[in-house]
Design a protein around this motif. Structure first.
Motif, short mmCIF file in Angstrom:
data_model
loop_
_atom_site.label_atom_id
_atom_site.label_comp_id
_atom_site.label_asym_id
_atom_site.label_seq_id
_atom_site.Cartn_x
_atom_site.Cartn_y
_atom_site.Cartn_z
N ILE A 90 -0.97 -9.95 5.56
CA ILE A 90 -2.61 -9.69 4.63
C ILE A 90 -2.35 -8.78 2.98
N GLU A 91 -0.35 -8.19 2.78
CA GLU A 91 0.15 -7.99 1.43
C GLU A 91 0.73 -9.29 0.87
N GLU A 92 1.32 -10.34 1.93
CA GLU A 92 1.22 -11.70 1.35
C GLU A 92 0.50 -12.30 0.82
N ILE A 93 -0.71 -12.25 1.62
CA ILE A 93 -1.56 -13.63 0.89
C ILE A 93 -2.91 -13.23 0.50
N ALA A 94 -3.21 -11.68 0.75
CA ALA A 94 -4.33 -11.21 -0.14
C ALA A 94 -3.85 -11.38 -1.61
N PRO A 95 -2.72 -11.41 -2.29
CA PRO A 95 -2.44 -11.73 -3.86
C PRO A 95 -2.52 -12.96 -5.07
#
Length: 315
Positions: A90-95
């Motif tokens: 989620i930290e890689e995709i969300a931004p």
């Protein structure tokens, strides 16, 4: 209407479930996995180390167990860990999602703002000089690859302005970011606007030949009233369909554009994840695109009911 909404929602959920199964299984059928890539890249030769790596990654579990872990985590907002970066997915995709969404929305706005009015003008002025010019323009938009058009835009900026409008550092404000994204949005939206223009023109021409249009003219209705109140309202349904299809396509179809303009969005990140066989990233991004496509189709169906009250859905 209520029964249709229930059936349509159930169909949407069922479609997403089928897509999730297909995405998960197809990724596992592709030759090679992340353990093979990491094993070869590190130069390991011990099969025991490889087996330990697969256990750590959960690749030794039965495929049904792996699917259950993924889908249950997805429902709870847990997308797992990226194998390559060892960070939560989620930290890689969300931004990256907001960047791609802004780019897609700008491209869609460009497509609709230029495509629909020019299509109407081309239909109303059929077989005139402006009609021929707009038809040539639309054919050019359908013929030019977006990546080639993007490269031309970059060269023109370098030639006449002395800089390249590519995404390097994050812009300081939202307006600066939108201004920066407007260039690639115009490059990719040119093709979509050409498609919408041609469909709007053909749909308008079909409606303008109907009997009720001749009746409205014979009653003394103004050309503006005939063209917009009578014709465009009835010709807009196919246009809404293609706008919905283009909106879904733009979310996942910006790979080349994001690469050319160095935009750190979802589409380019998906290609990088595919190269590395990073399962959590790939399957979550593909699932995200599938959700967008299904939801957009649902919204298009609901829009039909608003635009044309004659449409009746059987219970």
């Amino acid at each position: 209407m209520a029964s249709y909404l229930v059936r349509r929602t159930f169909l949407m959920v069922l479609t997403l479930f089928g897509m999730s199964v297909l995405i998960f299984v197809m990724l596992r059928l592709v030759p090679g996995n992340i353990s093979d890539i990491l094993f070869d890249a590190a130069g390991f030769v011990d099969p025991k180390e490889k087996a330990r790596l697969e256990r750590d990654l959960g690749l030794d579990l039965p495929i049904l167990t792996q699917y259950w872990h993924w889908i249950s985590g997805l429902v709870q907002g847990d997308l797992g860990f990226a194998y390559v970066t060892e960070k939560p997915a989620i930290e890689e995709i969300a931004p990256r999602i907001p960047v791609t969404v802004k780019l897609a929305v700008l491209a869609l706005i460009f497509s609709v703002v230029f495509g629909v009015p020019l299509g109407v003008i081309s239909a109303v002025r059929q077989n005139t000089a402006i009609d021929y010019a707009l038809r040539i323009l639309s054919l050019s938009g359908l013929s030019l690859p977006s990546f080639w058009l993007g490269l031309l835009i970059l060269m023109l900026f370098v030639r006449y302005f002395g800089f390249i409008p590519i995404y390097t550092d994050p812009p300081a404000t939202l307006w600066k970011e939108l201004a920066l994204l407007s260039v690639p949005a115009a490059a990719v939206g040119f093709r979509s606007s050409a498609l919408i223009m041609r469909l709007t023109r053909s749909s308008m021409l079909e409606v303008l030949r109907q009997d009720y249009i001749r009746t409205a003219r014979s009653k003394g209705a103004t050309p503006g009233s005939v063209n917009y109140d009578h014709a465009l309202r009835n010709a807009v349904l196919p246009v809404v369909t293609i706008i919905g299809i283009e909106a879904a396509f733009l979310i996942g179809g910006l790979i080349v554009t994001e690469t050319v303009f160095n935009v750190p969005g979802v589409a380019r990140f998906l290609v990088e994840a595919v190269i590395w066989r990073d399962y959590p990233i790939v399957q979550n991004l593909v699932m995200f695109i599938a959700v967008v496509v299904v939801v957009v189709n649902f919204i298009v169906d609901m829009t039909y009911m608003i635009l044309d009250p004659r449409i009746k859905y059987a219970d």
